[in-house]
Design an enzyme around this catalytic site. Sequence first.
Site, PDB file in Angstrom:
ATOM      1  N   GLY A  94       3.311   1.911  -0.557  1.00  0.00           N
ATOM      2  CA  GLY A  94       4.185   1.225  -1.500  1.00  0.00           C
ATOM      3  C   GLY A  94       4.127   1.995  -2.806  1.00  0.00           C
ATOM      4  O   GLY A  94       3.886   3.215  -2.832  1.00  0.00           O
ATOM      5  N   GLN A 100      -0.485   7.389  -6.182  1.00  0.00           N
ATOM      6  CA  GLN A 100      -1.856   7.892  -6.026  1.00  0.00           C
ATOM      7  C   GLN A 100      -1.904   9.021  -4.981  1.00  0.00           C
ATOM      8  O   GLN A 100      -2.605  10.019  -5.154  1.00  0.00           O
ATOM      9  CB  GLN A 100      -2.792   6.752  -5.635  1.00  0.00           C
ATOM     10  N   LYS A 117       4.415   2.570  12.037  1.00  0.00           N
ATOM     11  CA  LYS A 117       5.464   3.548  12.352  1.00  0.00           C
ATOM     12  C   LYS A 117       6.879   2.993  12.228  1.00  0.00           C
ATOM     13  O   LYS A 117       7.816   3.740  12.004  1.00  0.00           O
ATOM     14  CB  LYS A 117       5.239   4.104  13.758  1.00  0.00           C
ATOM     15  N   HIS A 179      -7.259  -3.321  -6.311  1.00  0.00           N
ATOM     16  CA  HIS A 179      -7.178  -4.703  -6.778  1.00  0.00           C
ATOM     17  C   HIS A 179      -8.421  -5.432  -6.252  1.00  0.00           C
ATOM     18  O   HIS A 179      -8.883  -5.148  -5.148  1.00  0.00           O
ATOM     19  CB  HIS A 179      -5.917  -5.342  -6.180  1.00  0.00           C
ATOM     20  N   GLU A 303      17.088  -5.006 -28.820  1.00  0.00           N
ATOM     21  CA  GLU A 303      16.332  -4.611 -30.016  1.00  0.00           C
ATOM     22  C   GLU A 303      14.833  -4.606 -29.723  1.00  0.00           C
ATOM     23  O   GLU A 303      14.082  -3.768 -30.227  1.00  0.00           O
ATOM     24  CB  GLU A 303      16.644  -5.570 -31.169  1.00  0.00           C
TER      25      GLU A 303
HETATM   26  N1  LIG Z   1       2.385  -2.088  -7.795  1.00  0.00           N
HETATM   27  C1  LIG Z   1       1.591  -2.165  -8.849  1.00  0.00           C
HETATM   28  O1  LIG Z   1       2.061  -2.137 -10.010  1.00  0.00           O
HETATM   29  C2  LIG Z   1       0.094  -2.210  -8.686  1.00  0.00           C
HETATM   30  C3  LIG Z   1      -0.695  -1.881  -9.786  1.00  0.00           C
HETATM   31  C4  LIG Z   1      -2.060  -1.859  -9.635  1.00  0.00           C
HETATM   32  C5  LIG Z   1      -2.613  -2.219  -8.414  1.00  0.00           C
HETATM   33  N2  LIG Z   1      -1.825  -2.590  -7.360  1.00  0.00           N
HETATM   34  C6  LIG Z   1      -2.462  -2.935  -6.083  1.00  0.00           C
HETATM   35  O2  LIG Z   1      -2.295  -1.829  -5.185  1.00  0.00           O
HETATM   36  C7  LIG Z   1      -2.203  -2.299  -3.834  1.00  0.00           C
HETATM   37  C8  LIG Z   1      -0.909  -1.811  -3.222  1.00  0.00           C
HETATM   38  O3  LIG Z   1       0.183  -2.348  -3.948  1.00  0.00           O
HETATM   39  P1  LIG Z   1       1.641  -1.684  -3.916  1.00  0.00           P
HETATM   40  O4  LIG Z   1       2.458  -2.362  -4.960  1.00  0.00           O
HETATM   41  O5  LIG Z   1       1.541  -0.210  -3.894  1.00  0.00           O
HETATM   42  O6  LIG Z   1       2.150  -2.016  -2.463  1.00  0.00           O
HETATM   43  P2  LIG Z   1       2.967  -3.256  -1.906  1.00  0.00           P
HETATM   44  O7  LIG Z   1       4.398  -3.034  -2.197  1.00  0.00           O
HETATM   45  O8  LIG Z   1       2.365  -4.535  -2.300  1.00  0.00           O
HETATM   46  O9  LIG Z   1       2.656  -2.986  -0.354  1.00  0.00           O
HETATM   47  C9  LIG Z   1       3.383  -2.072   0.359  1.00  0.00           C
HETATM   48  C10 LIG Z   1       2.703  -1.528   1.598  1.00  0.00           C
HETATM   49  O10 LIG Z   1       2.152  -2.564   2.430  1.00  0.00           O
HETATM   50  C11 LIG Z   1       2.651  -2.333   3.755  1.00  0.00           C
HETATM   51  N3  LIG Z   1       2.687  -3.551   4.537  1.00  0.00           N
HETATM   52  C12 LIG Z   1       3.200  -4.762   4.170  1.00  0.00           C
HETATM   53  N4  LIG Z   1       3.006  -5.654   5.177  1.00  0.00           N
HETATM   54  C13 LIG Z   1       2.365  -4.978   6.170  1.00  0.00           C
HETATM   55  C14 LIG Z   1       1.857  -5.338   7.432  1.00  0.00           C
HETATM   56  N5  LIG Z   1       1.971  -6.588   7.898  1.00  0.00           N
HETATM   57  N6  LIG Z   1       1.240  -4.387   8.190  1.00  0.00           N
HETATM   58  C15 LIG Z   1       1.115  -3.135   7.733  1.00  0.00           C
HETATM   59  N7  LIG Z   1       1.553  -2.726   6.543  1.00  0.00           N
HETATM   60  C16 LIG Z   1       2.166  -3.641   5.756  1.00  0.00           C
HETATM   61  C17 LIG Z   1       4.032  -1.748   3.527  1.00  0.00           C
HETATM   62  O11 LIG Z   1       4.430  -1.077   4.671  1.00  0.00           O
HETATM   63  P3  LIG Z   1       5.923  -1.222   5.261  1.00  0.00           P
HETATM   64  O12 LIG Z   1       6.805  -0.360   4.412  1.00  0.00           O
HETATM   65  O13 LIG Z   1       5.763  -0.739   6.639  1.00  0.00           O
HETATM   66  O14 LIG Z   1       6.318  -2.679   5.138  1.00  0.00           O
HETATM   67  C18 LIG Z   1       3.751  -0.815   2.371  1.00  0.00           C
HETATM   68  O15 LIG Z   1       3.250   0.424   2.819  1.00  0.00           O
HETATM   69  C19 LIG Z   1      -2.300  -3.824  -3.913  1.00  0.00           C
HETATM   70  O16 LIG Z   1      -3.653  -4.186  -3.753  1.00  0.00           O
HETATM   71  C20 LIG Z   1      -1.841  -4.115  -5.340  1.00  0.00           C
HETATM   72  O17 LIG Z   1      -2.311  -5.346  -5.828  1.00  0.00           O
HETATM   73  C21 LIG Z   1      -0.487  -2.558  -7.469  1.00  0.00           C
END
Ligand SMILES: NC(=O)c1ccc[n+]([C@@H]2O[C@H](COP(=O)([O-])OP(=O)(O)OC[C@H]3O[C@@H](n4cnc5c(N)ncnc54)[C@H](OP(=O)(O)O)[C@@H]3O)[C@@H](O)[C@H]2O)c1
Length: 403
Positions: A94, A100, A117, A179, A303
Amino acid sequence: MASRTFSRSLRSVAKSTVAPAVQRRSLTVAARVARPTLTASSRAAAAAQQTRGYKLIDFDGKGTVEKVHERSEWPAEKLLSYFKDQTFALIGYGSQGYGQGLNLRDNGLNVIIGVRKDGASWKAAQEDGWVPGETLFDVDEAINKGDIIMNLLSDAAQSETWPRIKPLITKGKTLYFSHGFSVVFKEKTKVEVPEDVDVILVAPKGSGRTVRSLFKEGRGINSSFAVWQDVTGNAQEKATAIGVAIGSGYLYETTFEKEVYSDLYGERGCLMGGIHGMFLAQYEVLRERGHSASEAFNETVEEATQSLYPLIGKYGMDYMYDACSTTARRGALDWSPKFKAVLKPLFNDLYDSVKNGTETQRSLDFNSQSDYRAKFEEELQQIRDLEIWKAGKEVRKLRPENQ
Ligand SMILES: NC(=O)c1ccc[n+]([C@@H]2O[C@H](COP(=O)([O-])OP(=O)(O)OC[C@H]3O[C@@H](n4cnc5c(N)ncnc54)[C@H](OP(=O)(O)O)[C@@H]3O)[C@@H](O)[C@H]2O)c1
């Protein structure tokens, strides 16, 4: 609200080198303020620790010393040598997996991606140059091949997939999160970590898109780091090294608990939910009192984001007040405590809701539905359809740089 004073202030900023000077001065002042409140022994400890490469900073000005690690601690050669025998397996692609993962790869480290996949992430990863069978695998295969397992699935997916994933995280591997969610709320998520691996966290304070864009600009996101379990004795060092490797400019220390509480609280509050609620309330009152959509949007959002918030970001709240007209600043100074008084009880409710797990449960329930993406898209569409954000779209088109 606009004023000549304000324009003059902006011009003077542009002409001079005030910005870096102000920033440098405030750091020096912070250090000066800190000294009298530190005891002789804490000063000696601080001095000794400075030589190990991190900074001890008195952010609150009351002698509470916090440890900050900077990128300079981990130059490229040191990172390459430290991780030369390690493979980073990023599980999930995601926003954070993207930012990262690409930063680690550009830093020359061994990185592979693990995603399902049939999902959207598999396609997205390929578009970013991850090659199936070489650097892109399904989740289980990537974990088997990896040494540092970076669990960057959505928080709901971390819980859902844990029974399958846990047995693959064997002794000698490191388990990494961005997280504290899964581990801290383990009664709800059922994420009980294996006892024989280091468990660490680096949480970038921003979207993964920003993690990437700042890295490409040669800058760095600020992140927190924490250790949940240290079986090797090196967990903290490893966490800071990974923090730099993923693109952090500096890292401050926290715990898994503090990270998840502050993060869930902040994003529901000032960072996203609270600010959106405030924009809507202000905009609706202006519209109900007969103001045009363009005026209401300009006085509420444009603004703020284009002029005033960037000033707060660069130089602080006092500077922003100082840069505004006497009329604006008088009113804002008078009304700020009234907003605080009304909002603080709500912020306390919010913190309770985070700490007692209500927010976690809500997130797990919603985001573990198979159609969570479609439902989320429906909510985004409702936001897009709001008059305020439609007006915003038109206002943005008028910016000269968008013509
Ligand atoms: N986004 C932010 O701003 C942020 C900031 C700091 C920390 N974090 C932390 O970083 C971590 C990742 O967050 P993110 O925002 O990058 O990702 P996210 O959008 O919350 O998660 C996306 C990922 O999860 C996979 N996924 C979802 N359901 C799934 C399932 N049932 N089985 C397998 N894969 C599944 C998705 O794959 P598919 O595409 O296959 O669905 C995708 O690769 C979390 O712990 C979040 O709290 C996020």
